[in-house]
Design an enzyme around this catalytic site. Structure first.
Site, PDB file in Angstrom:
ATOM      1  N   TYR A 112       0.834  -1.201   0.000  1.00 13.39           N
ATOM      2  CA  TYR A 112       0.000   0.000   0.000  1.00 13.39           C
ATOM      3  C   TYR A 112       0.878   1.263   0.000  1.00 13.39           C
ATOM      4  O   TYR A 112       0.711   2.158  -0.838  1.00 13.39           O
ATOM      5  CB  TYR A 112      -0.921  -0.024   1.223  1.00 13.39           C
ATOM      6  CG  TYR A 112      -1.633   1.278   1.490  1.00 13.39           C
ATOM      7  CD1 TYR A 112      -2.777   1.625   0.793  1.00 13.39           C
ATOM      8  CD2 TYR A 112      -1.155   2.173   2.457  1.00 13.39           C
ATOM      9  CE1 TYR A 112      -3.426   2.830   1.027  1.00 13.39           C
ATOM     10  CE2 TYR A 112      -1.796   3.373   2.706  1.00 13.39           C
ATOM     11  CZ  TYR A 112      -2.929   3.695   1.993  1.00 13.39           C
ATOM     12  OH  TYR A 112      -3.565   4.896   2.235  1.00 13.39           O
ATOM     13  N   LYS A 161     -15.625   1.458   7.402  1.00 13.05           N
ATOM     14  CA  LYS A 161     -14.305   0.878   7.117  1.00 13.05           C
ATOM     15  C   LYS A 161     -14.024  -0.312   8.039  1.00 13.05           C
ATOM     16  O   LYS A 161     -12.958  -0.907   7.991  1.00 13.05           O
ATOM     17  CB  LYS A 161     -13.215   1.942   7.278  1.00 13.05           C
ATOM     18  CG  LYS A 161     -13.246   2.993   6.194  1.00 13.05           C
ATOM     19  CD  LYS A 161     -12.158   4.027   6.402  1.00 13.05           C
ATOM     20  CE  LYS A 161     -10.785   3.452   6.096  1.00 13.05           C
ATOM     21  NZ  LYS A 161      -9.736   4.479   6.195  1.00 13.05           N
TER      22      LYS A 161
HETATM   23  N1  LIG Z   1      -8.332   7.443   6.334  1.00  9.81           N
HETATM   24  C1  LIG Z   1      -7.014   7.565   6.510  1.00  9.81           C
HETATM   25  O1  LIG Z   1      -6.515   7.617   7.646  1.00  9.81           O
HETATM   26  C2  LIG Z   1      -6.096   7.676   5.303  1.00  9.81           C
HETATM   27  C3  LIG Z   1      -4.723   7.867   5.546  1.00  9.81           C
HETATM   28  C4  LIG Z   1      -3.885   7.958   4.452  1.00  9.81           C
HETATM   29  C5  LIG Z   1      -4.368   7.896   3.155  1.00  9.81           C
HETATM   30  N2  LIG Z   1      -5.702   7.675   2.958  1.00  9.81           N
HETATM   31  C6  LIG Z   1      -6.160   7.582   1.553  1.00  9.81           C
HETATM   32  O2  LIG Z   1      -7.282   8.428   1.375  1.00  9.81           O
HETATM   33  C7  LIG Z   1      -8.187   7.857   0.424  1.00  9.81           C
HETATM   34  C8  LIG Z   1      -9.555   7.737   1.052  1.00  9.81           C
HETATM   35  O3  LIG Z   1      -9.437   6.917   2.215  1.00  9.81           O
HETATM   36  P1  LIG Z   1     -10.658   6.577   3.131  1.00  9.81           P
HETATM   37  O4  LIG Z   1     -10.168   6.512   4.521  1.00  9.81           O
HETATM   38  O5  LIG Z   1     -11.796   7.441   2.778  1.00  9.81           O
HETATM   39  O6  LIG Z   1     -10.913   5.064   2.683  1.00  9.81           O
HETATM   40  P2  LIG Z   1     -12.224   4.348   2.159  1.00  9.81           P
HETATM   41  O7  LIG Z   1     -11.846   2.932   1.955  1.00  9.81           O
HETATM   42  O8  LIG Z   1     -13.366   4.675   3.031  1.00  9.81           O
HETATM   43  O9  LIG Z   1     -12.453   5.051   0.744  1.00  9.81           O
HETATM   44  C9  LIG Z   1     -11.960   4.547  -0.462  1.00  9.81           C
HETATM   45  C10 LIG Z   1     -13.125   4.403  -1.419  1.00  9.81           C
HETATM   46  O10 LIG Z   1     -12.622   3.912  -2.658  1.00  9.81           O
HETATM   47  C11 LIG Z   1     -13.526   2.959  -3.150  1.00  9.81           C
HETATM   48  N3  LIG Z   1     -12.807   2.038  -4.008  1.00  9.81           N
HETATM   49  C12 LIG Z   1     -11.918   1.090  -3.643  1.00  9.81           C
HETATM   50  N4  LIG Z   1     -11.474   0.442  -4.726  1.00  9.81           N
HETATM   51  C13 LIG Z   1     -12.112   0.986  -5.787  1.00  9.81           C
HETATM   52  C14 LIG Z   1     -12.085   0.733  -7.169  1.00  9.81           C
HETATM   53  N5  LIG Z   1     -11.310  -0.232  -7.682  1.00  9.81           N
HETATM   54  N6  LIG Z   1     -12.877   1.463  -7.993  1.00  9.81           N
HETATM   55  C15 LIG Z   1     -13.668   2.440  -7.491  1.00  9.81           C
HETATM   56  N7  LIG Z   1     -13.736   2.718  -6.179  1.00  9.81           N
HETATM   57  C16 LIG Z   1     -12.970   2.003  -5.337  1.00  9.81           C
HETATM   58  C17 LIG Z   1     -14.090   2.267  -1.913  1.00  9.81           C
HETATM   59  O11 LIG Z   1     -15.344   1.656  -2.173  1.00  9.81           O
HETATM   60  C18 LIG Z   1     -14.176   3.408  -0.927  1.00  9.81           C
HETATM   61  O12 LIG Z   1     -15.447   4.007  -0.952  1.00  9.81           O
HETATM   62  C19 LIG Z   1      -7.591   6.524   0.014  1.00  9.81           C
HETATM   63  O13 LIG Z   1      -6.882   6.717  -1.190  1.00  9.81           O
HETATM   64  C20 LIG Z   1      -6.637   6.199   1.151  1.00  9.81           C
HETATM   65  O14 LIG Z   1      -5.573   5.389   0.713  1.00  9.81           O
HETATM   66  C21 LIG Z   1      -6.583   7.579   4.000  1.00  9.81           C
END
Ligand SMILES: NC(=O)c1ccc[n+]([C@@H]2O[C@H](COP(=O)([O-])OP(=O)(O)OC[C@H]3O[C@@H](n4cnc5c(N)ncnc54)[C@H](O)[C@@H]3O)[C@@H](O)[C@H]2O)c1
Length: 334
Positions: free
Chosen positions: A160, A199
């Site tokens: 990741y 999540k």
């Molecule tokens: N929440 C955190 O602490 C955090 C920290 C660092 C980075 N991020 C990044 O921020 C972004 C959002 O994170 P989040 O916490 O909202 O996570 P999340 O998993 O709630 O959101 C990601 C969304 O992407 C969608 N998704 C996954 N694979 C997909 C695909 N192949 N096609 C279309 N949609 C797809 C999922 O259904 C989900 O709704 C992500 O890129 C994550 O890596 C989050």
């Protein structure tokens, strides 16, 4: 809260991953503050499919979008045919959050296909629409590097983190090749707040411990949790970062944290104070090898170049979140 002078009314905004935690908060931010903005959410939503680690393949949930009035497209970013559903739109701003967000998926092929290959398409879509692109990178690019983690020194330790590291490199190279393109990557640290509930066990410890306490149980922490700390950032500050990034004069990747590291014991203690409980803490051995002991974002660059200014301490963020933690505990089963 309005974070910059741009009027997003009548602007067309794409949010990939908009049924997830951060994406759905962003969708509601625009809907509430700029009711005439045209917002399109693109997300695969959840199916019943699981990864080898038992977690769902994607966490998007319709309940995160109840009340959302914009366009919703169910599609997989890996699938060209699904991406072509975007062809009929012309976007001014693209927020790319769709990803495998689960840091414990170790199948390298699927992580790289989903997070990296698709980024080429997203960069090209942004270019062809002449849209500003803000995308989610992650603190995971730093692996076990000592705090404070600073842009320019990365050492990812899982697929990741590596995928986000490669996205940052792709965005850098794209910016060099297309000097007029507007692209900003945001390296989120540990985000917590409303709409993370779906999540499941990848949600923050704030919601997980909050619900243990509301179940009347002592919050469960790894042994020595007072020595394991993270830079926890409340969702409102992450929304602020996205809003500042999308009008930034600087391309690049920026740390988005509070700049302060807090330990897991503090989360449990603040929650018990807010919820008026005195349940103690139950400790158990940490099963993970090489578990990172400390993260703390160096936010000098995001302050200077994005004008980012975190407003929420851990205490203030948890306090703001408590009503939603209580509501979820009543209405959902963890
Ligand atoms: N929440 C955190 O602490 C955090 C920290 C660092 C980075 N991020 C990044 O921020 C972004 C959002 O994170 P989040 O916490 O909202 O996570 P999340 O998993 O709630 O959101 C990601 C969304 O992407 C969608 N998704 C996954 N694979 C997909 C695909 N192949 N096609 C279309 N949609 C797809 C999922 O259904 C989900 O709704 C992500 O890129 C994550 O890596 C989050």
């Amino acid at each position: 809260m309005i974070y910059n002078n741009t009027d997003f009314n009548n602007k067309s905004i794409l949010i990939t991953g908009g049924a997830g935690f951060i994406g759905s908060n962003l969708a509601f931010y625009f809907q509430e503050n700029f009711p005439k903005s045209q917002i399109t959410v693109f997300d695969s939503f959840r199916s019943n499919e699981n990864f080898h680690n038992g977690n769902l393949k994607s966490f998007g949930h319709y309940k995160n979008l109840i009340g959302f009035k914009g366009n919703i497209i169910c599609g997989n970013i890996v699938n060209q045919k699904d991406l072509s559903l975007l062809d009929k739109y012309k976007f001014d701003f693209i927020f790319h959050l769709a990803a495998i967000s689960d840091t414990r998926v170790y199948d390298q092929e699927i992580v790289m296909r989903t997070n990296v290959n698709t980024f080429t398409d997203i960069l090209e879509i942004a270019q062809s629409h002449n849209a500003t692109l803000v995308y989610a990178s992650s603190a995971a690019v730093y692996g076990n590097l000592p705090s404070p983690q600073t842009e320019g020194s990365e050492d990812p330790q899982n697929p990741y983190g590596y995928s986000k590291y490669i996205m940052d490199k792709m965005s850098h190279n794209f910016s060099l090749k297309h000097p007029k393109a507007k692209i900003v990557g945001l390296r989120f640290f540990n985000v917590f707040g409303p709409r993370e509930y779906f999540k499941e066990n990848t949600s923050s410890m704030v919601i997980q411990l909050g619900h243990q306490i509301l179940d009347g149980k002592a919050p469960r922490l790894f042994e020595n949790s007072h020595q394991i700390s993270r830079d926890f950032i409340y969702i409102d500050d992450v929304i602020q970062a996205n809003l500042k990034a999308c009008v930034s004069e600087h391309n690049g990747t920026f740390n988005i944290g509070t700049g302060i590291s807090r330990n897991f014991q503090e989360i449990a203690d603040i929650l018990q104070k807010e919820l008026n409980t005195d349940l103690g803490t139950e400790y158990f051995p940490n099963p993970f090898d090489g578990y990172q002991s400390n993260t703390q974002a160096n936010i000098t660059s995001s302050i200077k170049k994005l004008g980012f200014k975190p407003n929420f301490s851990l205490e203030k963020g948890i306090k703001a979140y408590i009503p939603e933690i209580l509501r979820l505990h009543k209405s959902e089963n963890l």
